[in-house]
Design a protein around this motif. Structure first.
Motif, short mmCIF file in Angstrom:
data_model
loop_
_atom_site.label_atom_id
_atom_site.label_comp_id
_atom_site.label_asym_id
_atom_site.label_seq_id
_atom_site.Cartn_x
_atom_site.Cartn_y
_atom_site.Cartn_z
N THR A 196 90.17 -81.37 -7.80
CA THR A 196 89.05 -80.44 -7.72
C THR A 196 88.22 -80.53 -9.00
N LYS A 197 86.99 -80.10 -8.89
CA LYS A 197 86.12 -80.03 -10.08
C LYS A 197 86.11 -78.59 -10.58
N ASN A 198 86.23 -78.43 -11.88
CA ASN A 198 86.10 -77.10 -12.47
C ASN A 198 84.64 -76.67 -12.35
N ASN A 199 84.41 -75.49 -11.81
CA ASN A 199 83.03 -75.02 -11.63
C ASN A 199 82.38 -74.69 -12.97
N ARG A 200 81.19 -75.22 -13.17
CA ARG A 200 80.47 -75.04 -14.44
C ARG A 200 79.74 -73.70 -14.52
N PHE A 201 79.12 -73.47 -15.68
CA PHE A 201 78.24 -72.33 -15.94
C PHE A 201 78.98 -71.00 -16.05
N SER A 202 80.27 -71.06 -16.36
CA SER A 202 81.03 -69.84 -16.58
C SER A 202 82.32 -70.18 -17.31
N TYR A 203 82.93 -69.15 -17.87
CA TYR A 203 84.29 -69.27 -18.39
C TYR A 203 85.26 -69.16 -17.21
N VAL A 204 86.51 -69.58 -17.43
CA VAL A 204 87.58 -69.37 -16.45
C VAL A 204 88.58 -68.42 -17.11
N PRO A 205 88.78 -67.22 -16.55
CA PRO A 205 89.69 -66.25 -17.17
C PRO A 205 91.12 -66.77 -17.25
N ALA A 206 91.93 -66.16 -18.10
CA ALA A 206 93.33 -66.55 -18.27
C ALA A 206 94.06 -66.47 -16.93
N HIS A 207 94.88 -67.50 -16.67
CA HIS A 207 95.64 -67.59 -15.42
C HIS A 207 96.84 -68.50 -15.63
N THR A 208 97.75 -68.51 -14.67
CA THR A 208 98.89 -69.42 -14.71
C THR A 208 98.93 -70.20 -13.39
N HIS A 209 99.82 -71.22 -13.35
CA HIS A 209 100.00 -72.03 -12.14
C HIS A 209 101.48 -72.15 -11.85
N SER A 210 101.81 -72.42 -10.60
CA SER A 210 103.20 -72.72 -10.23
C SER A 210 103.36 -74.21 -9.98
N PHE A 211 102.41 -74.99 -10.46
CA PHE A 211 102.41 -76.43 -10.27
C PHE A 211 101.93 -77.11 -11.55
N ILE A 212 102.20 -78.41 -11.67
CA ILE A 212 101.72 -79.17 -12.82
C ILE A 212 100.24 -79.47 -12.63
N GLU A 213 99.49 -79.39 -13.72
CA GLU A 213 98.05 -79.66 -13.67
C GLU A 213 97.67 -80.65 -14.76
N LEU A 214 96.83 -81.60 -14.39
CA LEU A 214 96.20 -82.48 -15.36
C LEU A 214 94.71 -82.15 -15.37
N ASN A 215 94.12 -82.02 -16.54
CA ASN A 215 92.67 -81.86 -16.68
C ASN A 215 92.12 -83.13 -17.31
N TYR A 216 91.11 -83.71 -16.69
CA TYR A 216 90.46 -84.92 -17.20
C TYR A 216 89.00 -84.61 -17.49
N MET A 217 88.59 -84.88 -18.72
CA MET A 217 87.19 -84.64 -19.10
C MET A 217 86.37 -85.87 -18.74
N TYR A 218 85.70 -85.80 -17.58
CA TYR A 218 84.92 -86.93 -17.09
C TYR A 218 83.65 -87.12 -17.93
N ALA A 219 83.04 -86.02 -18.33
CA ALA A 219 81.81 -86.08 -19.13
C ALA A 219 81.69 -84.80 -19.94
N GLY A 220 81.05 -84.90 -21.10
CA GLY A 220 80.82 -83.72 -21.93
C GLY A 220 82.06 -83.26 -22.66
N THR A 221 82.10 -81.95 -22.94
CA THR A 221 83.24 -81.35 -23.65
C THR A 221 83.56 -79.98 -23.06
N CYS A 222 84.75 -79.49 -23.35
CA CYS A 222 85.08 -78.11 -23.03
C CYS A 222 86.19 -77.64 -23.95
N THR A 223 86.20 -76.35 -24.21
CA THR A 223 87.25 -75.73 -25.03
C THR A 223 88.14 -74.89 -24.15
#
Length: 199
Positions: A56-83
């Motif tokens: 999935t793509k992380n939706n832009r133009f907002s922060y993502v509030p604190a959350h947890t997952h019950s699965f393993i996640e990989l985040n790949y920075m295709y373009a730009g930057t994020c903190t």
């Protein structure tokens, strides 16, 4: 690897992005209950309708509030930057950075702009990872050790590893091929993604 298909798909505005850009705020499109649980768990059912690996793509133009997952996640920075903040630790991702996160970590993401494309690669369950150990030994390196730990119940799940793939053309091609497979609607999609993941 630059793909016209990927650029077209990933830079196109999603309905959630359109709302977030207009409202300058976060759209709670999963209806997470932040009142009774300020750090909710992301629902598995929203992601794995078509197989054991979801892209999935992380939706832009907002922060993502604190959350947890019950699965393993990989985040790949295709373009730009994020903190991001992983268990409270600040991590800044740049283009071609990849972060591997165990189950149960607390993740939050600062607001991203139009040129910041962050991709989520999600692994549904332990059997997906355990297939990997049919091909390689657990002790091969820190990545296999991480995945082995993540696939077992009675271990602490709060780790993450950050990789810089900037000069790793083979790794970039593999990750971006997996993303392309994840975004296509082919009936063979999940089998192809599993092959990319295992190799």
């Amino acid at each position: 690897m630059t793909s016209k298909f990927l650029n077209y798909e990933l830079f196109a505005l999603t309905p959630v992005e359109l709302k977030q850009r207009q409202s300058h705020g976060n759209v709670n499109y999963m209806d997470l209950d932040y009142v009774n649980n300020p750090i909710p768990q992301m629902p598995r059912s929203d992601f794995f309708k078509h197989g054991d690996i979801a892209v999935t793509k992380n939706n832009r133009f907002s922060y993502v509030p604190a959350h947890t997952h019950s699965f393993i996640e990989l985040n790949y920075m295709y373009a730009g930057t994020c903190t991001q903040y992983i268990n409270g630790e600040k991590v800044t991702l740049h283009q071609h950075n990849l972060i591997l996160m165990d189950k149960d970590i607390v993740q939050q993401i600062e607001s991203t702009g139009s040129n910041d494309i962050l991709i989520n690669i999600l692994l549904k369950n332990d059997s997906t990872m355990n297939q990997l150990f049919d091909y390689i030994a657990v002790s091969t390196n820190e990545i296999t050790q991480f995945l082995y730990n993540a696939s077992h119940i009675n271990t602490l799940h709060n780790n993450f590893i950050l990789f810089d793939l900037t000069h790793q053309e083979v790794a970039i091609n593999l990750v971006e091929s997996l993303i392309i497979k994840g975004l296509t609607k082919s009936r063979q999609r999940n089998k192809s993604m599993a092959c990319c993941y295992l190799h």
